[in-house]
Design a protein around this motif. Structure first.
Motif, PDB file in Angstrom:
ATOM      1  N   TYR A 112     -45.351   6.971 -19.114  1.00 34.93           N
ATOM      2  CA  TYR A 112     -43.992   7.268 -19.552  1.00 34.93           C
ATOM      3  C   TYR A 112     -44.023   7.609 -21.037  1.00 34.93           C
ATOM      4  O   TYR A 112     -44.545   6.844 -21.843  1.00 34.93           O
ATOM      5  CB  TYR A 112     -43.098   6.052 -19.281  1.00 34.93           C
ATOM      6  N   GLN A 113     -43.499   8.772 -21.396  1.00 37.58           N
ATOM      7  CA  GLN A 113     -43.430   9.215 -22.788  1.00 37.58           C
ATOM      8  C   GLN A 113     -41.966   9.465 -23.145  1.00 37.58           C
ATOM      9  O   GLN A 113     -41.484  10.591 -23.073  1.00 37.58           O
ATOM     10  CB  GLN A 113     -44.246  10.486 -23.000  1.00 37.58           C
ATOM     11  N   PRO A 114     -41.248   8.443 -23.567  1.00 38.00           N
ATOM     12  CA  PRO A 114     -39.814   8.607 -23.794  1.00 38.00           C
ATOM     13  C   PRO A 114     -39.462   9.525 -24.958  1.00 38.00           C
ATOM     14  O   PRO A 114     -38.403  10.149 -24.953  1.00 38.00           O
ATOM     15  CB  PRO A 114     -39.333   7.182 -24.070  1.00 38.00           C
ATOM     16  N   PHE A 115     -40.347   9.657 -25.937  1.00 36.24           N
ATOM     17  CA  PHE A 115     -40.010  10.431 -27.131  1.00 36.24           C
ATOM     18  C   PHE A 115     -40.780  11.731 -27.222  1.00 36.24           C
ATOM     19  O   PHE A 115     -40.945  12.286 -28.296  1.00 36.24           O
ATOM     20  CB  PHE A 115     -40.245   9.578 -28.383  1.00 36.24           C
ATOM     21  N   ILE A 116     -41.242  12.253 -26.080  1.00 38.01           N
ATOM     22  CA  ILE A 116     -41.995  13.508 -26.094  1.00 38.01           C
ATOM     23  C   ILE A 116     -41.107  14.668 -26.545  1.00 38.01           C
ATOM     24  O   ILE A 116     -41.584  15.645 -27.109  1.00 38.01           O
ATOM     25  CB  ILE A 116     -42.647  13.790 -24.715  1.00 38.01           C
ATOM     26  N   ASN A 117     -39.814  14.530 -26.337  1.00 42.60           N
ATOM     27  CA  ASN A 117     -38.851  15.556 -26.746  1.00 42.60           C
ATOM     28  C   ASN A 117     -37.508  14.866 -26.971  1.00 42.60           C
ATOM     29  O   ASN A 117     -36.614  14.960 -26.150  1.00 42.60           O
ATOM     30  CB  ASN A 117     -38.742  16.638 -25.669  1.00 42.60           C
ATOM     31  N   ALA A 118     -37.387  14.175 -28.098  1.00 41.15           N
ATOM     32  CA  ALA A 118     -36.189  13.378 -28.378  1.00 41.15           C
ATOM     33  C   ALA A 118     -35.302  14.098 -29.389  1.00 41.15           C
ATOM     34  O   ALA A 118     -35.759  14.441 -30.480  1.00 41.15           O
ATOM     35  CB  ALA A 118     -36.583  12.009 -28.909  1.00 41.15           C
TER      36      ALA A 118
END
Length: 160
Positions: A112-118
């Motif tokens: 899980y990459q929550p900040f890959i496109n924040a």
């Protein structure tokens, strides 16, 4: 009298415009000054632009997000777990999106990459609000969307 004045003004103009300027990036300076403590995480469900529900997650652990000047970052106690997740960060060319490769398994064990496109919703001296999830600018009235709004408060000390 007129020509020496023009020559002096031209020389002053040349000197002023030839001085080296620092390319200071205010957004990077704000991100890397201290660390950010998570104050709230809210899930917002929409149908088109109509809000359906919102859920605020509560965690007893202090969760912190630290951005370093060398473009590395750490998130401590991510997902209320006793952990330290590390990665790299950068800003989009428009300076409106945070891109980070922080990776932690989700509840099913998948990466899980929550900040890959924040999207940076707000950034100031003491607050940072990021939006993740279905953050596209254009959507249909029948599109179901889920946004996550991460609200952080700056802690200026260098040690936690």
């Amino acid at each position: 009298m007129r020509y020496p004045l023009i020559a002096v003004l031209a020389l002053v103009f040349f000197v002023i415009n030839s001085c080296k300027r620092d390319n200071t990036d205010n957004i990077s300076v704000l991100l890397t000054s201290g660390y950010w403590q998570l104050g709230s995480l809210t899930r917002l469900d929409y149908l088109g632009s109509t809000p359906l529900a919102d859920t605020t997650y509560v965690c007893d652990s202090v969760q912190t997000f630290t951005f370093n000047k060398d473009n590395t970052c750490t998130f401590e106690n991510f997902g209320c777990a006793a952990n330290v997740v590390t990665g790299k960060w950068s800003l989009s060319s428009t300076r409106t999106f945070l891109i980070s490769d922080l990776t932690e398994p989700d509840s099913t064990g998948k990466p899980y990459q929550p900040f890959i496109n924040a999207r940076i919703n707000n950034l100031g001296d003491y607050s940072l609000v990021l939006e993740t999830g279905d953050i596209q600018n254009y959507y249909d009235a029948t599109d179901r969307r889920t946004l996550y709004r991460w609200g952080f408060v700056r802690k200026r000390t260098s040690t936690k």
